[in-house]
Design an enzyme around this catalytic site. Structure first.
Site, PDB file in Angstrom:
ATOM      1  NE  ARG A  83      -3.611  -2.588   0.480  1.00  0.00           N
ATOM      2  CZ  ARG A  83      -3.690  -3.627  -0.335  1.00  0.00           C
ATOM      3  NH1 ARG A  83      -2.953  -3.674  -1.436  1.00  0.00           N
ATOM      4  NH2 ARG A  83      -4.487  -4.644  -0.057  1.00  0.00           N
ATOM      5  CE  LYS A 175      -2.160 -10.799   4.996  1.00  0.00           C
ATOM      6  NZ  LYS A 175      -2.522  -9.415   4.652  1.00  0.00           N
ATOM      7  CG  HIS A 176      -5.578 -15.017   5.147  1.00  0.00           C
ATOM      8  ND1 HIS A 176      -4.513 -15.141   4.293  1.00  0.00           N
ATOM      9  CD2 HIS A 176      -6.039 -13.749   4.994  1.00  0.00           C
ATOM     10  CE1 HIS A 176      -4.343 -14.006   3.630  1.00  0.00           C
ATOM     11  NE2 HIS A 176      -5.251 -13.142   4.028  1.00  0.00           N
ATOM     12  CG  HIS A 188     -11.290 -10.717  -1.515  1.00  0.00           C
ATOM     13  ND1 HIS A 188     -10.138 -11.470  -1.530  1.00  0.00           N
ATOM     14  CD2 HIS A 188     -11.019  -9.619  -0.780  1.00  0.00           C
ATOM     15  CE1 HIS A 188      -9.210 -10.842  -0.828  1.00  0.00           C
ATOM     16  NE2 HIS A 188      -9.710  -9.719  -0.371  1.00  0.00           N
ATOM     17  CG  ASP A 259      -9.579 -11.362   5.434  1.00  0.00           C
ATOM     18  OD1 ASP A 259      -9.364 -10.153   5.224  1.00  0.00           O
ATOM     19  OD2 ASP A 259      -9.168 -12.261   4.680  1.00  0.00           O
TER      20      ASP A 259
END
Length: 479
Positions: A83, A175-176, A188, A259
């Site tokens: 990011r 994660k996860h 997702h 999540d």
């Protein structure tokens, strides 16, 4: 009656366990107000960091000004998922490349540098490392985000990465849980199922999570996957049995982070507010709500949690315990300052691990063509690979190369072509034309043979790109 919490106290606790996101590089007034009321924190996405480090640090300061105890979180895994680095590839190797290098000191130093970068801009929680064992090469959402396909390798590197980032004073979130590696569906978009028995789960999925717990990881993120061997009815995020395994069998006493609850695997059936209640009942402490939701959804989730406490579905002691864990999540920084990991060292380390299939043809004068397949949601829109001379829309691949493309050798960049029959068909058509082509595979090195030379880089990053460029130059490529 004396111990019954007041409604306003319950609503405050409900806010403290929520981690939403918002769009933009400035703190919106509605989120400022929620933070002043005790909102647990904010999770950054690409739009929040788009103006660079100074603006991101200012945003973090604004968040902390509204609520000094707020968590500021981000997905910064290095490699494909970044990011902070979106316009150019990440400056550090991603997990799959680090696993291939298999140098634990390097992995720890990469984690440490990521932590130092995050601390510099006021981020306190990194949603990494990925502790999933990518045992299914067709996995559409983990892939190069995993350190590899073997549990021992993933365990060692996930633990090293955890030690590195937490030495910089930033909490890590592995994660996860209990492991998303053996799936062929993106959670997702739908609810994946892992059809492994308990013995397989213990020998494969749980090994890396035991390692990061042993390394002192501050937080563990759940997955929206169904594991019938543990709970045939509820995804892991909503399952007391699955999360009880993390607490009781692995002895984890830190923060359990869900999540994002806007993902279909969690909320397609229940809706987000009800999924939030179920996640808290199951044992989650901090609830990610996703970046594209209005602040009214935060209000709706708070109301649903307060209602669940009021009608007895969610014990107030469970909610208070979750809030306590979130508020106490702090990682002390090591005394020594950290510099960035040497780019040449990373390039030289990853170069021998490049998987090169067939002899490379003469690439003098070669153009770079990029097949612009959309990355999964976790990766998002970031720069990847070598800056191309031409970009191809995947929808146009059946038409072949553009008519105005000059004749001559090509370097064709792809991601996860083993999962994309239209990309493989396009590559096979190039081989049939007899053109000199080298395929550079930046995704998971899945098996396929289209009759062309191939270089597999195990994810994109600045050092990885440099290593691939060196290899292409050995074959005569110049630019």
């Amino acid at each position: 009656m004396k111990n019954t919490p007041r409604p306003e106290d319950v609503e405050s606790l409900a806010l403290q366990v929520l981690l939403p996101g918002f769009t933009g590089t400035a703190l919106p007034d509605d989120y400022r107000a929620l933070l002043e009321q005790g909102l647990g924190g904010i999770c950054y996405f690409g739009s929040n960091t788009a103006d660079g480090p100074a603006a991101t640090a200012a945003l973090s300061a604004a968040i902390r000004g509204a609520n000094p105890r707020a968590v500021v979180a981000v997905d910064e895994e290095g490699g494909d998922v970044s990011r902070l680095h979106t316009s150019t590839p990440s400056s550090v190797l991603g997990a799959a490349a680090l696993g291939a290098v298999d140098d634990l000191e390097l992995t720890e130093s990469v984690g440490c540098w990521i932590g130092a970068e995050l601390a510099e801009v006021g981020i306190t929680l990194d949603l990494g490392p990925v502790a999933d064992v990518n045992s299914n090469p067709d996995n559409p959402v983990i892939g190069t985000r995993s350190f590899g396909a073997g549990p021992a390798l993933v365990a060692a590197h996930a633990a090293a990465w955890t030690r590195g980032i937490q030495s910089a004073g930033v909490a890590a979130c592995a994660k996860h849980f209990p492991g998303h590696g053996d799936t062929a569906i993106d959670s997702h978009l739908a609810l994946p199922t892992i059809e492994a028995d308990l013995a397989t789960l213990a020998e494969r999925e749980l090994v890396p999570f035991a390692a990061v717990v042993g390394a002192g990881v501050a937080a563990v993120m759940t997955s929206h996957i169904l594991v019938p061997a543990l709970d045939p009815d509820r995804p892991a995020t909503l399952s007391p049995a699955v999360l009880g395994l993390l607490r009781d069998r692995l002895g984890f006493d830190g923060v359990i982070v869900s999540d994002a609850l806007d993902m279909a695997g969690a909320s397609a059936v229940h809706g987000i507010p009800e999924a939030a209640v179920l996640a808290l009942v199951a044992g989650c402490d901090l609830l990610c709500l996703g970046p594209d939701l209005p602040s009214s959804m935060v209000e709706d989730v708070r109301a649903a949690i307060a209602s669940a406490v009021g009608n007895g579905r969610l014990p107030v002691v469970r909610l208070a315990d979750a809030a306590r864990r979130v508020q106490s999540m702090r990682v002390p920084a090591a005394a020594a300052s950290v510099g960035p990991p040497d780019q040449r060292r990373q390039r030289d380390a990853v170069a021998p691990t490049l998987l090169v299939e067939r002899d490379l043809p003469d690439l003098a004068g070669a153009l770079v063509v990029s097949v612009e397949t959309v990355a999964n949601i976790a990766v998002g829109a970031v720069a990847w690979g070598i800056a191309p001379d031409h970009r191809l829309d995947p929808a146009s691949l059946a038409d072949g190369l553009p008519g105005d493309l000059p004749a001559g050798p090509l370097v064709v960049q792809v991601r996860d072509a083993h999962r994309r029959p239209e990309v493989r068909a396009f590559l096979a058509s190039l081989a049939g034309e007899g053109r000199s082509v080298v395929v550079v595979e930046w995704g998971w090195p899945g098996a396929y043979d289209v009759g062309l030379a191939r270089i597999c880089a195990r994810g994109s990053s600045g050092p990885g790109v440099a290593a691939v460029v060196d290899r292409l130059r050995e074959a005569g490529w110049t630019r």
